[in-house]
Each structure stands twice: as structure tokens, then as C-alpha cells.
Write a protein that holds these residues in place. Structure first.
Motif, PDB file in Angstrom:
ATOM      1  N   ASP A 293      -0.008  10.021  -6.349  1.00 44.04           N
ATOM      2  CA  ASP A 293       0.309   9.060  -7.573  1.00 44.04           C
ATOM      3  C   ASP A 293       0.538   7.531  -7.516  1.00 44.04           C
ATOM      4  N   MET A 294       1.203   7.404  -6.382  1.00 44.43           N
ATOM      5  CA  MET A 294       1.352   5.729  -6.018  1.00 44.43           C
ATOM      6  C   MET A 294       0.253   5.067  -5.800  1.00 44.43           C
ATOM      7  N   ILE A 295      -0.781   5.931  -4.903  1.00 42.87           N
ATOM      8  CA  ILE A 295      -1.940   5.075  -4.818  1.00 42.87           C
ATOM      9  C   ILE A 295      -2.627   4.793  -6.046  1.00 42.87           C
ATOM     10  N   LYS A 296      -2.734   5.883  -6.722  1.00 38.82           N
ATOM     11  CA  LYS A 296      -3.510   5.395  -8.271  1.00 38.82           C
ATOM     12  C   LYS A 296      -2.836   4.402  -8.917  1.00 38.82           C
ATOM     13  N   GLU A 297      -1.243   4.043  -8.903  1.00 38.03           N
ATOM     14  CA  GLU A 297      -0.733   3.319  -9.731  1.00 38.03           C
ATOM     15  C   GLU A 297      -1.102   1.726  -8.969  1.00 38.03           C
ATOM     16  N   MET A 298      -1.064   1.673  -7.480  1.00 37.96           N
ATOM     17  CA  MET A 298      -1.555   0.626  -7.093  1.00 37.96           C
ATOM     18  C   MET A 298      -2.933   0.073  -7.337  1.00 37.96           C
ATOM     19  N   ASN A 299      -3.947   1.122  -7.072  1.00 37.36           N
ATOM     20  CA  ASN A 299      -5.278   0.849  -7.501  1.00 37.36           C
ATOM     21  C   ASN A 299      -5.521   0.266  -8.971  1.00 37.36           C
ATOM     22  N   ALA A 300      -4.633   0.450  -9.907  1.00 40.82           N
ATOM     23  CA  ALA A 300      -4.551  -0.034 -11.383  1.00 40.82           C
ATOM     24  C   ALA A 300      -4.471  -1.512 -10.969  1.00 40.82           C
ATOM     25  N   VAL A 301      -3.288  -1.734 -10.221  1.00 40.38           N
ATOM     26  CA  VAL A 301      -3.065  -3.343 -10.225  1.00 40.38           C
ATOM     27  C   VAL A 301      -4.164  -3.758  -9.369  1.00 40.38           C
ATOM     28  N   TYR A 302      -4.585  -3.264  -8.526  1.00 39.45           N
ATOM     29  CA  TYR A 302      -5.820  -3.796  -7.665  1.00 39.45           C
ATOM     30  C   TYR A 302      -6.867  -4.197  -8.458  1.00 39.45           C
ATOM     31  N   LYS A 303      -7.190  -3.449  -9.507  1.00 42.31           N
ATOM     32  CA  LYS A 303      -8.564  -3.499 -10.297  1.00 42.31           C
ATOM     33  C   LYS A 303      -8.023  -4.800 -11.594  1.00 42.31           C
TER      34      LYS A 303
ATOM     35  N   ARG B  68       3.445 -10.174 -26.281  1.00 35.24           N
ATOM     36  CA  ARG B  68       2.040 -10.482 -27.032  1.00 35.24           C
ATOM     37  C   ARG B  68       2.815 -11.188 -28.284  1.00 35.24           C
ATOM     38  N   ASP B  69       3.546 -11.196 -28.817  1.00 35.91           N
ATOM     39  CA  ASP B  69       3.973 -12.098 -29.958  1.00 35.91           C
ATOM     40  C   ASP B  69       4.299 -13.332 -29.491  1.00 35.91           C
ATOM     41  N   GLN B  70       4.544 -13.563 -28.281  1.00 28.71           N
ATOM     42  CA  GLN B  70       4.795 -15.042 -27.520  1.00 28.71           C
ATOM     43  C   GLN B  70       3.538 -15.675 -27.252  1.00 28.71           C
ATOM     44  N   GLY B  71       2.289 -14.788 -27.233  1.00 26.20           N
ATOM     45  CA  GLY B  71       0.923 -15.355 -27.000  1.00 26.20           C
ATOM     46  C   GLY B  71       0.435 -15.075 -25.758  1.00 26.20           C
ATOM     47  N   PHE B  72       1.126 -14.112 -25.046  1.00 28.59           N
ATOM     48  CA  PHE B  72       0.418 -13.733 -23.661  1.00 28.59           C
ATOM     49  C   PHE B  72      -0.287 -12.617 -23.787  1.00 28.59           C
ATOM     50  N   THR B  73      -1.155 -12.447 -22.936  1.00 28.08           N
ATOM     51  CA  THR B  73      -2.075 -11.397 -22.617  1.00 28.08           C
ATOM     52  C   THR B  73      -1.344 -10.525 -21.574  1.00 28.08           C
ATOM     53  N   VAL B  74      -1.351  -9.311 -21.931  1.00 26.60           N
ATOM     54  CA  VAL B  74      -0.451  -8.256 -21.292  1.00 26.60           C
ATOM     55  C   VAL B  74      -1.466  -7.253 -20.672  1.00 26.60           C
ATOM     56  N   GLU B  75      -1.410  -7.398 -19.465  1.00 21.64           N
ATOM     57  CA  GLU B  75      -2.450  -5.989 -18.619  1.00 21.64           C
ATOM     58  C   GLU B  75      -1.520  -4.702 -18.316  1.00 21.64           C
ATOM     59  N   GLU B  76      -1.572  -3.991 -19.085  1.00 20.90           N
ATOM     60  CA  GLU B  76      -0.685  -2.675 -18.951  1.00 20.90           C
ATOM     61  C   GLU B  76      -1.138  -1.995 -17.620  1.00 20.90           C
ATOM     62  N   VAL B  77      -0.344  -1.399 -16.966  1.00 17.76           N
ATOM     63  CA  VAL B  77      -0.665  -0.276 -15.938  1.00 17.76           C
ATOM     64  C   VAL B  77       0.335   0.741 -15.762  1.00 17.76           C
ATOM     65  N   PRO B  78       0.007   1.807 -15.227  1.00 20.12           N
ATOM     66  CA  PRO B  78       1.055   2.873 -15.124  1.00 20.12           C
ATOM     67  C   PRO B  78       1.718   2.560 -13.579  1.00 20.12           C
ATOM     68  N   TYR B  79       3.039   2.367 -14.028  1.00 21.12           N
ATOM     69  CA  TYR B  79       3.833   2.111 -12.583  1.00 21.12           C
ATOM     70  C   TYR B  79       5.183   2.744 -12.559  1.00 21.12           C
ATOM     71  N   ALA B  80       5.161   3.695 -13.320  1.00 17.38           N
ATOM     72  CA  ALA B  80       6.539   4.309 -13.524  1.00 17.38           C
ATOM     73  C   ALA B  80       7.049   5.323 -11.904  1.00 17.38           C
ATOM     74  N   GLU B  81       5.933   5.679 -11.463  1.00 18.54           N
ATOM     75  CA  GLU B  81       6.314   6.402 -10.240  1.00 18.54           C
ATOM     76  C   GLU B  81       6.559   5.388  -9.329  1.00 18.54           C
TER      77      GLU B  81
ATOM     78  N   THR C 154       1.054  -1.226  -0.001  1.00 10.58           N
ATOM     79  CA  THR C 154       0.007  -0.102   0.158  1.00 10.58           C
ATOM     80  C   THR C 154       0.854   1.176  -0.166  1.00 10.58           C
ATOM     81  N   ALA C 155       0.232   2.422  -0.662  1.00 15.28           N
ATOM     82  CA  ALA C 155       1.140   3.419  -0.610  1.00 15.28           C
ATOM     83  C   ALA C 155       0.283   4.565   0.282  1.00 15.28           C
ATOM     84  N   GLU C 156      -0.666   4.237   0.940  1.00 14.36           N
ATOM     85  CA  GLU C 156      -1.331   5.017   1.883  1.00 14.36           C
ATOM     86  C   GLU C 156      -0.328   5.510   3.139  1.00 14.36           C
ATOM     87  N   SER C 157      -0.413   6.640   3.311  1.00 17.93           N
ATOM     88  CA  SER C 157       0.149   7.280   4.562  1.00 17.93           C
ATOM     89  C   SER C 157       1.962   6.845   4.435  1.00 17.93           C
ATOM     90  N   ASN C 158       2.426   7.290   2.968  1.00 14.44           N
ATOM     91  CA  ASN C 158       3.700   6.675   2.766  1.00 14.44           C
ATOM     92  C   ASN C 158       4.501   7.549   3.566  1.00 14.44           C
TER      93      ASN C 158
END
Length: 304
Positions: A52-62, A273-286, A20-24
């Protein structure tokens, strides 16, 4: 009780601890940092913001919710960085091992006591005090356990050296039927491009017999070569020094077919994707600015 089952990095995920990034807390002082990349961003004034980090972790949670994965979160400790749940414990088979983490991070471990206490007592292991280990260095891979380590004489001076040979031996003793294979990692307190903080910063096995690897992360070329031969050269995606710095190897598998990856990893995601994987892209650069990414922020508890 919480059921545990982790045989490898890629079987279908059913339950996980997501940090969690809450109260970081405020931007840390340079002398309180654990890695050179965080220091670089503090000096540049680009250290990530909590919101920003809370938003990114929420994307993974989803994404986890989309795939019907049960998600646990650490209890929130005020002003404490609790993003990297992989560091604090790890599961091999049906055993949970508490990490002997850097001394001033012990609070983080206690934030998942409520999970630890729901694991059968004879399935909870705390290693002896002289065994230093973090989950980013430990990868169960069916009948193998891959472990990143550092055995140089300067180990005590390197805050980036997190797993010692005593821990490697202790894990081998705990799992006598498995082949424990350790890898000497390149460490630097000052240059993030010359520092493999954990094994998952320069290597990650994927589904379909594939893997991501960065040669310079390994101090011993024959150990790097062993991994390439183990997976087969054609199955390995080699990443550059800059891509390692961006944490390209630190993706996370939900199953043999589904991988969560950072949305800016265009070269990697195209290959996946060329190897046949499903890629779930999220923002995680922060989050990546602290020298950790998707694998570092997750602690898998149960895979089918």
C-alpha cells in the motif's frame, strides 16, 4: 555534480529525493518504534502494508513527473524503513547538511551517499556529534530559518524530541546572515495527539503568503503567536488536534501555486483551492500512520 538551491519551502521545485517503501521490513516491535502513532497502529493491527505504501509513494512520483521534477530515490536497504527522506539530510541555500539522526537510523543516511558524493565538498556539512537535528524541524524561509526544538530537562527521555538547542546554535553559526527562529514543540512518547514530532507536524508555510498551523503543537504561546503575526491572521489556516494527528500540516509545495495534499483532507483542500492554489490530491493515509506525510517523505535539492 548535483546543484543545490533551497531558499524557502515554496519556490518552483526542480529536483527532490523521494523516500522509498521498497523492502520496508516486517511490522516493527513496539520497543523499536520512534513515535506514538506507529505504536497505536501496531497495537490495533492496522500498521501499513508495504504494498500500500509503495502505491502511495508512486502516486507522488507521478505528480513530480507531471511537473517535470527530477526525482532521486535512496538506494534500497533490505528490511529498512526508508520512507522519510526528510529526516536524513536537508539543504539550505547551496549547502547540504547531513542530519544527526537517531543512532539506529544511520543506515538510512548512507542510502543517499551517491547524492552526497555528487555535492561539492565545501558544500557538505556534518554537524558536531552533540547537535541532534532532523530535516522535519528545519524550514528555510528566505532570510529566516525556522527550527523546531525541545529544551526540556527530559529531552534524553523523549524519543520524539529530535532537534536540540546545540543544533539550533550550529545552524545559526553556519548562516550568520539569516535570522534563525526556534520554536519549542510539544512532545509526548505516548499520545500522538499531544506530540508534534517535528515542526512540519504543526506548521507549514505555503505560497501566496499563507500558512497552516496548529496552536497546541507549540509549548510557548508567544512563539505560536509570533508565527501567526508573521504571516497575518487572515493568511493562516488553523488546524484542530485531530487534523494535526492526521498530518494536515504536512503537505508539500511544488511551487507558489501548486501543493500536493492528501485526498482525505477535505476541509484543508477546499480552503487551499479557495485561496487559488492548484491541489494535487494523492492517497497517503497509510504512510500517515507512521506520524509523517508528504513533507516528511521528500528532501528538496533544488528550487528556482
Amino acid at each position: 555534480m548535483i546543484q543545490l538551491n533551497i531558499k524557502n519551502e515554496t519556490s518552483r521545485l526542480r529536483s527532490v529525493v523521494l523516500g522509498t517503501a521498497e523492502s520496508n521490513g516486517p511490522v516493527p516491535k513496539i520497543e523499536d518504534c520512534y513515535d506514538p502513532k506507529s505504536i497505536e497502529h501496531i497495537k490495533a493491527g492496522t500498521y501499513p502494508k508495504e504494498s500500500d505504501m509503495i502505491k502511495e509513494m508512486n502516486a507522488v512520483y507521478k505528480v513530480f513527473k507531471k511537473y517535470d521534477v527530477e526525482v532521486y530515490r535512496p538506494e534500497i536497504i533490505k528490511d529498512c524503513n526508508q520512507i522519510f527522506s526528510r529526516d536524513i539530510a536537508f539543504v539550505i541555500d547551496d549547502i547540504m547538511i547531513e542530519a544527526n539522526i537517531l543512532p539506529h537510523r544511520e543506515e538510512e543516511v548512507h542510502a543517499i551517499d551517491y547524492i552526497w558524493n555528487q555535492v561539492l565538498e565545501d558544500k557538505r556539512i556534518i554537524l558536531p556529534e552533540d547537535c541532534h537535528v532532523e530535516g522535519g524541524d528545519v524550514m528555510p524561509w528566505n532570510d529566516h530559518i525556522f527550527i523546531g526544538t525541545y529544551t526540556g530537562d527530559d529531552y534524553p527521555d523523549l524519543i520524539t524530541a529530535r532537534t536540540n538547542i546545540q543544533a539550533v546554535r550550529a545552524i545559526q553559526d553556519l548562516f550568520p546572515k539569516k535570522k534563525v527562529k526556534s520554536f519549542e514543540l510539544r512532545k509526548s512518547n505516548t499520545d500522538p495527539r499531544e506530540n508534534a514530532l517535528h515542526l512540519d507536524c504543526c506548521f507549514n508555510p505555503l505560497g501566496k503568503g499563507k500558512a497552516i498551523i496548529h496552536k497546541n503543537g507549540f509549548l510557548v504561546e508567544s512563539e505560536y503567536q509570533w508565527l501567526v503575526d508573521f504571516f497575518g491572521k487572515d493568511n493562516v489556516f488553523e488546524i484542530t488536534k485531530d487534523e494535526m494527528y492526521e498530518m494536515f500540516s504536512n503537505v508539500f509545495s511544488i511551487s507558489e501555486e501548486v501543493i500536493i495534499s492528501e485526498r482525505n483532507f477535505i476541509r484543508l483542500n477546499t480552503w487551499l483551492r479557495d485561496q487559488g492554489f492548484t491541489v494535487e490530491e494523492v492517497p497517503y493515509a497509510e504512510i500517515g500512520k507512521q506520524e509523517g506525510l508528504l513533507r516528511c517523505t521528500t528532501l528538496p535539492l533544488f528550487r528556482d
